[in-house]
Design a protein around this motif. Structure first.
Motif, PDB file in Angstrom:
ATOM      1  N   ASP A  43       0.851  -1.185   0.000  1.00  0.00           N
ATOM      2  CA  ASP A  43       0.000   0.000   0.000  1.00  0.00           C
ATOM      3  C   ASP A  43       0.889   1.239   0.000  1.00  0.00           C
ATOM      4  O   ASP A  43       1.924   1.278   0.654  1.00  0.00           O
ATOM      5  CB  ASP A  43      -0.888   0.000   1.243  1.00  0.00           C
ATOM      6  CG  ASP A  43      -2.110   0.877   1.073  1.00  0.00           C
ATOM      7  OD1 ASP A  43      -1.939   2.078   0.733  1.00  0.00           O
ATOM      8  OD2 ASP A  43      -3.215   0.387   1.268  1.00  0.00           O
ATOM      9  N   LEU A  44       0.485   2.257  -0.745  1.00  0.00           N
ATOM     10  CA  LEU A  44       1.248   3.497  -0.821  1.00  0.00           C
ATOM     11  C   LEU A  44       1.367   4.158   0.551  1.00  0.00           C
ATOM     12  O   LEU A  44       2.400   4.715   0.895  1.00  0.00           O
ATOM     13  CB  LEU A  44       0.592   4.456  -1.821  1.00  0.00           C
ATOM     14  CG  LEU A  44       1.267   5.805  -2.029  1.00  0.00           C
ATOM     15  CD1 LEU A  44       2.690   5.635  -2.541  1.00  0.00           C
ATOM     16  CD2 LEU A  44       0.456   6.647  -2.993  1.00  0.00           C
ATOM     17  N   ARG A  45       0.295   4.068   1.339  1.00  0.00           N
ATOM     18  CA  ARG A  45       0.298   4.707   2.653  1.00  0.00           C
ATOM     19  C   ARG A  45       0.015   3.671   3.737  1.00  0.00           C
ATOM     20  O   ARG A  45      -1.071   3.106   3.798  1.00  0.00           O
ATOM     21  CB  ARG A  45      -0.744   5.810   2.695  1.00  0.00           C
ATOM     22  CG  ARG A  45      -0.334   6.983   1.844  1.00  0.00           C
ATOM     23  CD  ARG A  45      -1.364   8.083   1.843  1.00  0.00           C
ATOM     24  NE  ARG A  45      -0.961   9.192   1.016  1.00  0.00           N
ATOM     25  CZ  ARG A  45      -1.091   9.225  -0.311  1.00  0.00           C
ATOM     26  NH1 ARG A  45      -1.615   8.204  -0.946  1.00  0.00           N
ATOM     27  NH2 ARG A  45      -0.699  10.274  -0.991  1.00  0.00           N
ATOM     28  N   ASP A  50       5.880   5.041   4.403  1.00  0.00           N
ATOM     29  CA  ASP A  50       5.446   5.274   3.027  1.00  0.00           C
ATOM     30  C   ASP A  50       5.729   3.996   2.235  1.00  0.00           C
ATOM     31  O   ASP A  50       6.760   3.349   2.425  1.00  0.00           O
ATOM     32  CB  ASP A  50       6.259   6.454   2.483  1.00  0.00           C
ATOM     33  CG  ASP A  50       6.039   6.681   1.022  1.00  0.00           C
ATOM     34  OD1 ASP A  50       6.848   6.170   0.225  1.00  0.00           O
ATOM     35  OD2 ASP A  50       5.072   7.371   0.673  1.00  0.00           O
ATOM     36  N   SER A  71      -3.000   1.670  -4.247  1.00  0.00           N
ATOM     37  CA  SER A  71      -3.509   2.889  -3.621  1.00  0.00           C
ATOM     38  C   SER A  71      -4.852   3.228  -4.246  1.00  0.00           C
ATOM     39  O   SER A  71      -5.124   2.852  -5.382  1.00  0.00           O
ATOM     40  CB  SER A  71      -2.531   4.042  -3.870  1.00  0.00           C
ATOM     41  OG  SER A  71      -3.023   5.245  -3.319  1.00  0.00           O
ATOM     42  N   PHE A  74      -3.149   7.776  -7.210  1.00  0.00           N
ATOM     43  CA  PHE A  74      -1.715   8.034  -7.314  1.00  0.00           C
ATOM     44  C   PHE A  74      -1.495   9.453  -7.819  1.00  0.00           C
ATOM     45  O   PHE A  74      -2.069   9.846  -8.826  1.00  0.00           O
ATOM     46  CB  PHE A  74      -1.054   7.066  -8.310  1.00  0.00           C
ATOM     47  CG  PHE A  74      -1.029   5.645  -7.852  1.00  0.00           C
ATOM     48  CD1 PHE A  74      -0.049   5.200  -6.985  1.00  0.00           C
ATOM     49  CD2 PHE A  74      -1.986   4.740  -8.291  1.00  0.00           C
ATOM     50  CE1 PHE A  74      -0.020   3.884  -6.563  1.00  0.00           C
ATOM     51  CE2 PHE A  74      -1.963   3.419  -7.878  1.00  0.00           C
ATOM     52  CZ  PHE A  74      -0.976   2.992  -7.008  1.00  0.00           C
ATOM     53  N   SER A  92      -4.986   0.103  -8.594  1.00  0.00           N
ATOM     54  CA  SER A  92      -5.918   0.953  -7.873  1.00  0.00           C
ATOM     55  C   SER A  92      -6.778   0.100  -6.964  1.00  0.00           C
ATOM     56  O   SER A  92      -7.056  -1.051  -7.257  1.00  0.00           O
ATOM     57  CB  SER A  92      -6.824   1.708  -8.845  1.00  0.00           C
ATOM     58  OG  SER A  92      -6.072   2.619  -9.598  1.00  0.00           O
ATOM     59  N   ALA A  95     -11.184   3.092  -1.927  1.00  0.00           N
ATOM     60  CA  ALA A  95     -10.804   3.716  -0.658  1.00  0.00           C
ATOM     61  C   ALA A  95     -11.565   3.131   0.490  1.00  0.00           C
ATOM     62  O   ALA A  95     -12.594   2.571   0.377  1.00  0.00           O
ATOM     63  CB  ALA A  95     -11.011   5.215  -0.719  1.00  0.00           C
TER      64      ALA A  95
END
Length: 95
Positions: A43-45, A50, A71, A74, A92, A95
């Motif tokens: 995961d990006l976050r 990070d 994520s 992006f 992708s 959320a």
């Protein structure tokens, strides 16, 4: 290594052999070092790092690992940072 929710989806619906999951960068590092998987979905976050930074740390403990960054969105900067870090796959997620 993948998050626990994604691990369940992959294991149940895709036939992919999921060997571990983690919710933090620390847990991912421990798991990758122990299991030496071929691929990590990162995961990006994350709560403690990070995803691009984690990718470099994962490669330190598993040099041959392929990493895909996931994520809900992006930014151009995130993609540029990921490409510089050697990440070539992006996915992708909702959320």
């Amino acid at each position: 290594m993948v998050t626990t929710g994604l691990a369940a989806v992959l294991a149940e619906n895709s036939g992919i052999d999921v060997v571990g999951s983690a919710c933090t960068a620390h847990d991912a590092l421990v798991g990758v070092a122990a299991l030496q998987p071929d691929v990590a979905l990162v995961d990006l976050r994350l709560p403690d790092a990070d995803g691009v930074e984690l990718a470099g740390r994962l490669r330190a403990v598993a040099p041959g690992i392929q990493i895909a960054l996931i994520s809900p969105s992006f930014t151009r900067q995130a993609v540029a940072d990921a490409l510089r870090a050697g990440i070539r796959a992006f996915a992708s997620k909702l959320a």
